[in-house]
Design a protein around this motif. Structure first.
Motif, PDB file in Angstrom:
ATOM      1  N   MET A   1       0.854  -1.301  -0.014  1.00 62.53           N
ATOM      2  CA  MET A   1       0.081  -0.001   0.114  1.00 62.53           C
ATOM      3  C   MET A   1       0.986   1.175  -0.105  1.00 62.53           C
ATOM      4  O   MET A   1       1.666   1.221   0.798  1.00 62.53           O
ATOM      5  CB  MET A   1      -1.197   0.140   1.338  1.00 62.53           C
ATOM      6  N   ASP A   2       0.660   1.927  -0.863  1.00 61.59           N
ATOM      7  CA  ASP A   2       1.593   3.245  -1.097  1.00 61.59           C
ATOM      8  C   ASP A   2       0.909   4.388  -0.182  1.00 61.59           C
ATOM      9  O   ASP A   2       0.025   4.132   0.697  1.00 61.59           O
ATOM     10  CB  ASP A   2       1.658   3.746  -2.466  1.00 61.59           C
ATOM     11  N   GLY A   3       1.682   5.746  -0.039  1.00 59.42           N
ATOM     12  CA  GLY A   3       1.390   6.600   0.852  1.00 59.42           C
ATOM     13  C   GLY A   3       0.054   7.253   0.560  1.00 59.42           C
ATOM     14  O   GLY A   3      -0.396   7.303   1.406  1.00 59.42           O
ATOM     15  N   LEU A   4      -0.443   7.092  -0.734  1.00 61.30           N
ATOM     16  CA  LEU A   4      -1.684   7.773  -1.051  1.00 61.30           C
ATOM     17  C   LEU A   4      -2.602   6.908  -0.662  1.00 61.30           C
ATOM     18  O   LEU A   4      -3.937   7.278  -0.113  1.00 61.30           O
ATOM     19  CB  LEU A   4      -1.639   8.135  -2.636  1.00 61.30           C
ATOM     20  N   GLY A   5      -2.605   5.629  -0.752  1.00 63.28           N
ATOM     21  CA  GLY A   5      -3.548   4.815  -0.250  1.00 63.28           C
ATOM     22  C   GLY A   5      -3.837   4.709   1.339  1.00 63.28           C
ATOM     23  O   GLY A   5      -4.870   4.802   1.828  1.00 63.28           O
ATOM     24  N   ALA A   6      -2.525   4.986   2.087  1.00 60.52           N
ATOM     25  CA  ALA A   6      -2.641   5.335   3.261  1.00 60.52           C
ATOM     26  C   ALA A   6      -3.161   6.380   3.798  1.00 60.52           C
ATOM     27  O   ALA A   6      -4.285   6.390   4.748  1.00 60.52           O
ATOM     28  CB  ALA A   6      -1.120   5.359   3.975  1.00 60.52           C
ATOM     29  N   LEU A   7      -3.138   7.486   3.111  1.00 64.64           N
ATOM     30  CA  LEU A   7      -3.800   8.750   3.483  1.00 64.64           C
ATOM     31  C   LEU A   7      -5.184   8.725   3.139  1.00 64.64           C
ATOM     32  O   LEU A   7      -6.085   9.337   3.973  1.00 64.64           O
ATOM     33  CB  LEU A   7      -3.190   9.927   2.321  1.00 64.64           C
ATOM     34  N   ARG A   8      -5.442   7.975   2.222  1.00 69.54           N
ATOM     35  CA  ARG A   8      -7.097   7.933   2.061  1.00 69.54           C
ATOM     36  C   ARG A   8      -7.991   7.006   3.199  1.00 69.54           C
ATOM     37  O   ARG A   8      -9.045   7.533   3.517  1.00 69.54           O
ATOM     38  CB  ARG A   8      -7.329   6.968   0.865  1.00 69.54           C
ATOM     39  N   GLU A   9      -6.972   6.189   3.736  1.00 69.85           N
ATOM     40  CA  GLU A   9      -7.682   5.472   4.818  1.00 69.85           C
ATOM     41  C   GLU A   9      -7.540   6.110   6.271  1.00 69.85           C
ATOM     42  O   GLU A   9      -8.343   5.929   7.101  1.00 69.85           O
ATOM     43  CB  GLU A   9      -6.861   4.151   4.966  1.00 69.85           C
ATOM     44  N   LEU A  10      -6.543   6.952   6.337  1.00 66.39           N
ATOM     45  CA  LEU A  10      -6.165   7.843   7.546  1.00 66.39           C
ATOM     46  C   LEU A  10      -7.034   8.588   7.708  1.00 66.39           C
ATOM     47  O   LEU A  10      -7.521   8.910   8.737  1.00 66.39           O
ATOM     48  CB  LEU A  10      -4.945   8.454   7.540  1.00 66.39           C
ATOM     49  N   ARG A  11      -7.648   9.165   6.656  1.00 68.90           N
ATOM     50  CA  ARG A  11      -9.050  10.236   6.816  1.00 68.90           C
ATOM     51  C   ARG A  11     -10.031   9.808   7.434  1.00 68.90           C
ATOM     52  O   ARG A  11     -10.838  10.413   7.966  1.00 68.90           O
ATOM     53  CB  ARG A  11      -9.572  10.575   5.475  1.00 68.90           C
TER      54      ARG A  11
END
Length: 229
Positions: free
Chosen positions: A74-84
């Motif tokens: 999972m890249d950083g963008l995928g992580a950001l989407r979930e962190l929201r």
């Protein structure tokens, strides 16, 4: 593999708790060594991909997450989407080797507090962690102008920053300048002798008037318009 390094209880409560997520072990080691001497910063966790970033955000009580964008699984963008989706996500600062490409622009729209190049000056990295922990925007000046080209879908890139700030009152320009300097709402309130709630209202007015997606994009606007010169 996710690793966590817990500080003593009293120290953990009095310092900024930082997580470092990067698929390169040496990058994590280097960032950790840079932050180690700062008395108010403690690296409490490390991870190697976006999935581990989410685990750390859920379990390590992070204040700030330093996040690489290009990682396996999972890249950083995928992580950001979930962190929201988390009730209290950490402030995310993107660390990148790339000069303001589309991924960086996307990261800002997904809620990243800012971005830095990985070869940033060590003192600036420590300052960025402190700024992000207080709610401020973190911007690498060498990336700001290039970033505007990747915000082409945003009307700021088409109309121009100078035109946009012409819509703002003198007071809002004062606030926007301090946002551009990475100040938190509390720090802006202190500098301008205002209440926190008044500053929050002013920041909301700035975002509405300029169409900025968030305070980081507003900080980019301040730099692009020459308010920080």
């Amino acid at each position: 593999m996710t690793t966590q390094v817990e500080a003593d209880g009293d120290t953990a409560r009095s310092t900024i708790r930082v997580g470092i997520v990067d698929d390169e072990p040496m990058a994590r080691v280097l960032v950790g060594k840079i932050l180690a001497p700062a008395p108010d910063v403690t690296v409490v966790a490390e991870g190697a991909d976006g999935a581990e970033a989410l685990e750390l955000a859920r379990t390590a009580a992070l204040d700030v997450l330093l996040l690489d964008l290009r990682m396996p699984r999972m890249d950083g963008l995928g992580a950001l989407r979930e962190l929201r989706r988390l009730p209290t996500p950490p402030a995310v600062v993107v660390l990148t080797t790339f000069h303001a490409d589309e991924a960086v622009a996307t990261a800002l729209h997904l809620g990243a507090r800012g971005f830095l190049l990985k070869h940033v000056d060590p003192a600036e990295l420590v300052r960025a962690v402190r700024v992000a922990a207080k709610g401020g925007a973190v911007l690498d000046p060498s990336l700001t102008q290039n970033l505007m080209a990747h915000l082409a879908s945003h009307h700021l890139a088409r109309i121009g920053a100078t035109t946009e700030i012409a819509k703002l009152s003198t007071r809002l320009l004062d606030v926007l300048k301090l946002v551009g300097l990475g100040k938190s709402n509390n720090e802006i309130a202190t500098d301008l002798h205002l209440s926190d709630s008044t500053v929050r209202g002013y920041v909301s007015e700035i975002l509405a008037a300029t169409g900025c997606a968030n305070r980081v994009t507003a900080a980019v606007l301040a730099q692009r318009a020459g308010l920080l010169d």
